[in-house]
Design a protein around this motif. Sequence first.
Motif, PDB file in Angstrom:
ATOM      1  N   SER A   1      24.252  63.445  25.121  1.00  0.00           N
ATOM      2  CA  SER A   1      25.372  63.382  24.168  1.00  0.00           C
ATOM      3  C   SER A   1      26.488  62.489  24.712  1.00  0.00           C
ATOM      4  N   VAL A   2      27.272  61.914  23.783  1.00  0.00           N
ATOM      5  CA  VAL A   2      28.410  61.088  24.205  1.00  0.00           C
ATOM      6  C   VAL A   2      29.619  62.002  24.395  1.00  0.00           C
ATOM      7  N   LEU A   3      30.136  62.035  25.619  1.00  0.00           N
ATOM      8  CA  LEU A   3      31.278  62.911  25.921  1.00  0.00           C
ATOM      9  C   LEU A   3      32.589  62.237  25.567  1.00  0.00           C
ATOM     10  N   ALA A   4      32.683  60.940  25.854  1.00  0.00           N
ATOM     11  CA  ALA A   4      33.938  60.212  25.618  1.00  0.00           C
ATOM     12  C   ALA A   4      33.638  58.731  25.475  1.00  0.00           C
ATOM     13  N   GLU A   5      34.616  58.019  24.929  1.00  0.00           N
ATOM     14  CA  GLU A   5      34.479  56.563  24.849  1.00  0.00           C
ATOM     15  C   GLU A   5      35.660  55.926  25.574  1.00  0.00           C
ATOM     16  N   ILE A   6      35.338  54.993  26.443  1.00  0.00           N
ATOM     17  CA  ILE A   6      36.362  54.355  27.280  1.00  0.00           C
ATOM     18  C   ILE A   6      36.426  52.867  26.949  1.00  0.00           C
ATOM     19  N   GLU A   7      37.620  52.381  26.692  1.00  0.00           N
ATOM     20  CA  GLU A   7      37.778  50.941  26.494  1.00  0.00           C
ATOM     21  C   GLU A   7      37.990  50.321  27.868  1.00  0.00           C
ATOM     22  N   GLU A   8      37.038  49.503  28.251  1.00  0.00           N
ATOM     23  CA  GLU A   8      37.051  48.968  29.610  1.00  0.00           C
ATOM     24  C   GLU A   8      38.161  47.940  29.788  1.00  0.00           C
TER      25      GLU A   8
END
Lengths: 76, 509
Positions: free
Chosen positions: A66-73
């Motif tokens: 599952s995707v826990l979080a999305e980070i903008e690099e």
Amino acid sequence: MEVIKVINEMAGTVVEVRVSQEANIQEGDTLFVLESMKMQIEVQTPVSGLVRKINVEEGDFIDEGSVLAEIEEVSG
Amino acid sequence: MEREEKVLKELERIKKGGPQRGHEKQRAEGKLFVRDRLKLFLDDGEPYTEFGRFARSGDPEFAADGIVTGTGKIDGRLVFFAANDYTVKAGSIGRYHGQKFILSQIAAIRARKPMVYLVDSSGARIDETGGYHCERSIGLFYYHSIMSGFVPQIGVLYGTCFAGTAYTPVFCDVLIMMKDAAMAIASPRMVKMVIGEDVTPQALGGAQMHASVSGSCDFVVDTEEQAAEIVKKLVGFLPDNSDCLPPEAEAREPKTDPAKIDDIIPPDANRPYNVRKLIEAFVDADSFLEIKAKYAQELVVGFARLGGKVIGIVANQPSVKGGAIFPESSDKGAGFIWLCDAYNIPLVYLCDTPGFMAGSAVERGGILRRGRNFIFATSCATVPRICVVVRKAYGAGIYAMSGPAYDPDITLALPSAELAVMGPEAAINAVFFNKLQAIEDKEERAKVEKDLRDAYREGYNIFKLAGEMIVDDLIPPRDLRKECIRYFEAYKDKHVDRPKRRHATIVGG
């Protein structure tokens, strides 16, 4: 800017969310602590950047993959 | 005189390899010419013996038919090798090329010596190898199979390697891939043709993918020098054949003082720590060579030296997935144990696992069947085995980790050891669930739960378990290294007889 998904590698329950939306994080920071097999599993960010999305809260059961979080690099 | 001159002159030409354009192509790909590559491996920079040098010598573009075969010395140890010459038709396997490859395998079997494969081949020259893909002259994987567990096979993959030739790398006991190398059962072009998938060579079968996802590659390196370094280290750990003992070296003190082991293991059983730190305080300094470091990282395996003698380490890694055993780590553990057992390398298990992972995802991944292979490999390994109960030893995890009932030569517990069917939280929940739910007052329920857990925990107090001889001994952590060195010395001539059978029915253990 590339958005990186933080994928859960071990099924378990979220016991701690250590970051908030829009937080500035450094590669290796712990984002979540899960409990699985009665162990504490720390989930770290693979990249530095801004937390754009948090998909889980404390108490949630999260399956592997599952995707826990999305980070903008943010590059170096 | 003139005859000798003629031979020398011809050899000079052959040593230069393929045509100019072949050399240019190789250089453009950032790779070394095969004879320069061999210099990185072999004592005196060249083969000790070499055969088949004149293969296809009548054809100016086919020097040695594109493969250098023979023996060489690596730090004084003799090994056989087969190294493709990419400057000759991109290292492709032609008729004599294939023959040379197989003859060197047969020679290694007869001479009972390790074999090193330096793979840099674009595949078979279909027109020359007969085109039926099953002639006897291309039975190289047959010999790979026969050699497996008899003489060590070490491979380095330098370029892209698709279809049949990609089996040589995976038949090796240990495989090193250059970072830009790739291997796959079918090339991207073939994949596109037969299933319609668009994929790059790297995504399909790149070194990183094989090191971290498929588990088919043990090391990824940036340079050819690094590849050679790892091969040399591996040769230093492995014996000539399954009847020999691995080579000894001078003993060295560990990098970290073993007196620090007690501080490395956190007092709270649920807290993670990096087991590599424990390994550093246990083995000879700088001797640990981790295998498959990027794959199934919840289990750490590798070769090391303990007081100068080679050992294999199988350690749960509490800092990754809590040290739980997954289907992938089961394969990794089973494969490594089988490798060590084949080559007389004693095993140390450092057990700290909450057990085999639970849940639907791992059941679908075959956790029972693949976990069985891990337990099987441990049970059938007849090399000296020491089980160290570092901390958690819950459930069936301790079976795979060579626990007391799985016939280790000794089970040593550290004071942090916890041996139980399951952890206190899970156990109390399982046994007293109804009783706890019946308590309405929340605080009261929490108190009763805690008391029950404490009582349960007391039941597997390590002094109690040592008193009941569940473990053979309880040792101060600082003595771990010393004790293991002594036990291995005691068991160096270990011999066990098993009931006679053709072989077990479990494959891939």
